[in-house]
Design a protein around this motif. Sequence first.
Motif, mmCIF file in Angstrom:
data_model
loop_
_atom_site.group_PDB
_atom_site.id
_atom_site.type_symbol
_atom_site.label_atom_id
_atom_site.label_comp_id
_atom_site.label_asym_id
_atom_site.label_seq_id
_atom_site.Cartn_x
_atom_site.Cartn_y
_atom_site.Cartn_z
ATOM 1 N N ALA A 213 0.835 -1.202 0.000
ATOM 2 C CA ALA A 213 0.000 0.000 0.000
ATOM 3 C C ALA A 213 0.870 1.253 0.000
ATOM 4 C CB ALA A 213 -0.929 -0.002 1.213
ATOM 5 N N TYR A 214 1.936 1.236 0.789
ATOM 6 C CA TYR A 214 2.873 2.363 0.792
ATOM 7 C C TYR A 214 3.496 2.523 -0.596
ATOM 8 C CZ TYR A 214 6.825 5.325 2.124
ATOM 9 O OH TYR A 214 7.739 6.354 2.197
ATOM 10 N N GLY A 215 3.849 1.395 -1.213
ATOM 11 C CA GLY A 215 4.406 1.445 -2.561
ATOM 12 C C GLY A 215 3.423 2.008 -3.569
ATOM 13 N N PHE A 216 2.143 1.649 -3.418
ATOM 14 C CA PHE A 216 1.139 2.164 -4.346
ATOM 15 C C PHE A 216 0.961 3.670 -4.165
ATOM 16 C CE2 PHE A 216 -3.314 3.068 -5.558
ATOM 17 C CZ PHE A 216 -3.242 2.687 -6.891
ATOM 18 N N GLY A 217 0.990 4.129 -2.920
ATOM 19 C CA GLY A 217 0.909 5.568 -2.681
ATOM 20 C C GLY A 217 2.070 6.307 -3.314
ATOM 21 N N ALA A 218 3.280 5.735 -3.196
ATOM 22 C CA ALA A 218 4.457 6.348 -3.816
ATOM 23 C C ALA A 218 4.334 6.347 -5.333
ATOM 24 C CB ALA A 218 5.717 5.593 -3.390
ATOM 25 N N PHE A 219 3.760 5.286 -5.880
ATOM 26 C CA PHE A 219 3.576 5.190 -7.331
ATOM 27 C C PHE A 219 2.618 6.268 -7.833
ATOM 28 C CE2 PHE A 219 0.814 3.487 -10.720
ATOM 29 C CZ PHE A 219 1.739 3.375 -11.743
ATOM 30 N N VAL A 220 1.511 6.460 -7.138
ATOM 31 C CA VAL A 220 0.534 7.474 -7.551
ATOM 32 C C VAL A 220 1.147 8.870 -7.468
ATOM 33 C CG1 VAL A 220 -1.664 8.567 -6.943
ATOM 34 C CG2 VAL A 220 -1.478 6.072 -6.983
ATOM 35 N N LEU A 221 1.895 9.136 -6.410
ATOM 36 C CA LEU A 221 2.548 10.440 -6.290
ATOM 37 C C LEU A 221 3.608 10.626 -7.375
ATOM 38 C CD1 LEU A 221 2.940 10.825 -2.413
ATOM 39 C CD2 LEU A 221 1.380 12.068 -3.922
ATOM 40 N N SER A 222 4.279 9.547 -7.751
ATOM 41 C CA SER A 222 5.279 9.638 -8.821
ATOM 42 C C SER A 222 4.638 10.076 -10.122
ATOM 43 C CB SER A 222 5.976 8.284 -9.012
ATOM 44 O OG SER A 222 6.728 7.928 -7.874
ATOM 45 N N GLU A 223 3.398 9.664 -10.333
ATOM 46 C CA GLU A 223 2.698 10.036 -11.559
ATOM 47 C C GLU A 223 2.201 11.477 -11.529
ATOM 48 O OE1 GLU A 223 -0.261 7.040 -12.535
ATOM 49 O OE2 GLU A 223 1.306 6.123 -13.761
ATOM 50 N N THR A 224 2.412 12.159 -10.419
ATOM 51 C CA THR A 224 2.107 13.589 -10.351
ATOM 52 C C THR A 224 3.388 14.421 -10.319
ATOM 53 O OG1 THR A 224 2.069 13.709 -7.923
ATOM 54 C CG2 THR A 224 0.035 13.046 -9.021
ATOM 55 N N GLY A 225 4.530 13.761 -10.474
ATOM 56 C CA GLY A 225 5.802 14.467 -10.500
ATOM 57 C C GLY A 225 6.588 14.407 -9.205
ATOM 58 N N ASP A 226 5.995 13.871 -8.126
ATOM 59 C CA ASP A 226 6.683 13.787 -6.836
ATOM 60 C C ASP A 226 7.262 12.384 -6.666
ATOM 61 O OD1 ASP A 226 7.621 13.882 -4.281
ATOM 62 O OD2 ASP A 226 5.693 14.288 -3.317
ATOM 63 N N ARG A 227 8.571 12.241 -6.890
ATOM 64 C CA ARG A 227 9.211 10.925 -6.790
ATOM 65 C C ARG A 227 10.050 10.787 -5.531
ATOM 66 N NH1 ARG A 227 9.607 12.832 -12.674
ATOM 67 N NH2 ARG A 227 7.519 12.148 -13.203
ATOM 68 N N SER A 228 9.800 11.636 -4.546
ATOM 69 C CA SER A 228 10.616 11.620 -3.336
ATOM 70 C C SER A 228 10.376 10.383 -2.474
ATOM 71 C CB SER A 228 10.343 12.882 -2.509
ATOM 72 O OG SER A 228 8.969 12.977 -2.156
ATOM 73 N N TYR A 229 9.297 9.648 -2.741
ATOM 74 C CA TYR A 229 9.004 8.464 -1.925
ATOM 75 C C TYR A 229 9.392 7.163 -2.625
ATOM 76 C CZ TYR A 229 6.236 11.914 0.585
ATOM 77 O OH TYR A 229 5.845 13.028 1.276
ATOM 78 N N CYS A 230 9.928 7.255 -3.825
ATOM 79 C CA CYS A 230 10.283 6.040 -4.571
ATOM 80 C C CYS A 230 11.321 5.205 -3.826
ATOM 81 C CB CYS A 230 10.815 6.409 -5.957
ATOM 82 S SG CYS A 230 9.548 6.828 -7.158
ATOM 83 N N GLY A 231 12.370 5.860 -3.345
ATOM 84 C CA GLY A 231 13.443 5.130 -2.676
ATOM 85 C C GLY A 231 12.963 4.387 -1.446
ATOM 86 N N SER A 232 12.177 5.055 -0.605
ATOM 87 C CA SER A 232 11.690 4.403 0.617
ATOM 88 C C SER A 232 10.683 3.309 0.287
ATOM 89 C CB SER A 232 11.067 5.442 1.553
ATOM 90 O OG SER A 232 10.012 6.145 0.914
ATOM 91 N N ALA A 233 9.885 3.505 -0.774
ATOM 92 C CA ALA A 233 8.922 2.474 -1.168
ATOM 93 C C ALA A 233 9.640 1.215 -1.638
ATOM 94 C CB ALA A 233 8.007 3.006 -2.264
ATOM 95 N N LEU A 234 10.682 1.387 -2.429
ATOM 96 C CA LEU A 234 11.461 0.232 -2.874
ATOM 97 C C LEU A 234 12.106 -0.468 -1.685
ATOM 98 C CD1 LEU A 234 13.148 1.854 -6.001
ATOM 99 C CD2 LEU A 234 11.416 0.056 -6.024
ATOM 100 N N ARG A 235 12.535 0.320 -0.739
ATOM 101 C CA ARG A 235 13.209 -0.238 0.436
ATOM 102 C C ARG A 235 12.264 -1.089 1.277
ATOM 103 N NH1 ARG A 235 16.711 3.547 4.595
ATOM 104 N NH2 ARG A 235 17.655 1.855 5.809
ATOM 105 N N VAL A 236 11.045 -0.602 1.490
ATOM 106 C CA VAL A 236 10.119 -1.336 2.349
ATOM 107 C C VAL A 236 9.524 -2.547 1.633
ATOM 108 C CG1 VAL A 236 7.984 -0.095 1.767
ATOM 109 C CG2 VAL A 236 8.301 -0.997 4.076
ATOM 110 N N MET A 237 9.421 -2.479 0.308
ATOM 111 C CA MET A 237 8.856 -3.597 -0.446
ATOM 112 C C MET A 237 9.865 -4.706 -0.709
ATOM 113 S SD MET A 237 6.602 -1.579 -3.336
ATOM 114 C CE MET A 237 6.302 -3.101 -4.251
ATOM 115 N N GLU A 238 11.136 -4.378 -0.683
ATOM 116 C CA GLU A 238 12.160 -5.301 -1.163
ATOM 117 C C GLU A 238 12.179 -6.666 -0.474
ATOM 118 O OE1 GLU A 238 16.018 -4.441 -3.527
ATOM 119 O OE2 GLU A 238 16.202 -3.692 -1.484
ATOM 120 N N PRO A 239 12.093 -6.753 0.855
ATOM 121 C CA PRO A 239 12.127 -8.099 1.453
ATOM 122 C C PRO A 239 10.971 -8.975 1.012
ATOM 123 C CG PRO A 239 11.599 -6.429 3.101
ATOM 124 C CD PRO A 239 12.052 -5.700 1.885
#
Length: 533
Positions: A213-239
């Motif tokens: 869910a956190y990753g999906f929120g980061a994805f939606v924000l990325s589609e509005t130009g805000d990619r500041s959460y991409c790194g943390s989303a990848l980090r939390v999803m990775e395991p």
Amino acid sequence: MVGLVFKSLITGAETVDDMGDGVGHGLTASGVLCQYGVARFSPDKTNAQIGGETSDEITDIVMAALSSVPESAGIRVDQFFSPNPDAADPFQAIREAQLGVLNLAHRKDADTAFWGRQDTRNGHLDLYMVSDALTSSLYDLMLPQVYSFRQPTHADVSEALRVLLNAQLVLKSRGGEQRALQIARLSAIMEDLQDRVLGGDVFSQAGSGAALAYGFGAFVLSETGDRSYCGSALRVMEPYIRQMISDIADKPVAAAGKTEAPTGLKGETLSGAAADQANHEAQTTELLDRVSDFSKVNPRTTAALALYGALVNWSLVANLKARPGALSIAIWRMLERRIELSMGSPVDRALSICKLGEAMVFTGKDKEDAKIVDKGAGHYRRALGMINARVHGPLYATIAYGLAEAIVSSATIRDVTIPDTQVVPVFQAALKVCARRDQPYIWGRIMFALATVYLTNGNLHKDIEMLTHARMSYSQAYEAFNEAGAKGAARAASGGYSRSENFLSQLGHRKAVMDATGGTGGGEVAKDAAGAS
């Protein structure tokens, strides 16, 4: 078709024909942007009262969590849904289930629905979300997304549900002010969660659903130009992603006298060390290379990998260097292969090929390798031939935009003139099939890229007409970005407009000097003006 499928989705013994009046608290109130329905999560109706509404603890939990989201209103859908177990293709089964649930939600004046099932043996919850926005071909691979929660009553589950609904509000909002407000609300939730993620939390108590869910929120924000959460989303999803891939990858043959290092388990604590991060990336890429039986890649894994891969791509777009391009290429290559072997829809395959091309183009740009960029352009060309521009306009526009950008990037790396006669028609075709009102950010990106080509070549050739087109295109891109709530992109478009104005002014001054001197005098002045441009 959906109506016929719908009958096979609902378990007969647990179905109630009376769907109620479809009116919930606050549903008709002014200011409601999103109306959502919450279905039953258990077929057990032993607590039902005669003539009354049945009780479902999970439904109560979901309704309570979502009730705090502004500009939304919820209703109960007193039915239990389940994918058709007799379907030959599990991908088609979940797709039909999602569309069937959404069809019923529409009949109750809702545009978003939450449904799923709780496992009575361990209490774990599998939750799905479907909406009008998510049925777009742009998100086709993510439609089977499952949000699994180990403890439905955990506070992180409520936060995850709020992220999902706020993300849906962003997707549905129209107009600059409304969209900016929804983006700000989603960002506020994401900001609080990001602090925990950066501290090493992977939401292990709540389960993988919170991370997705956190990753999906980061994805939606990325589609509005805000990619500041991409790194943390990848980090939390990775395991969780590594665990999914590990479950389907072939087991390696251990070398004599050596023990294979663990690949990472659910709930592990992430290390902030650079060496550990590089090791994790290598492990994930290696696991992807060991996947040979693509039939094991089920809809749940496909959707999670598509979300993860999309976030890696957005991080490449923003040049965050959060993950290497090789990882994204491996993910999309595997998904494209899976869809091809399973005879998936042309849209799914075109989308995966588009993302593969995108990953290759940005990897090539980062390495300044034109050959990799050209390979990415080849994938874009393949994808364009698979879909109908009229039926899937936004996806077609995205692919066409990517192809034109690949050609521009290849020319830039090779230090040759951008072939505007090739790329301008492609950009224009993309703009023609993409509705600015529905997809303002995509439309703005295309227009911005077109303006940049006009500006670059117009300045190079001292072409007033091209520079005029650049100025007008930047102005339109600025308006579209404002409508999308993309403030950073709007500022970039404003800067492009100013540069266009400056170059036009310099050329105008040069022409005035040439006219005043009859084309012979004032040569040095004209030369200086040209050099300044």
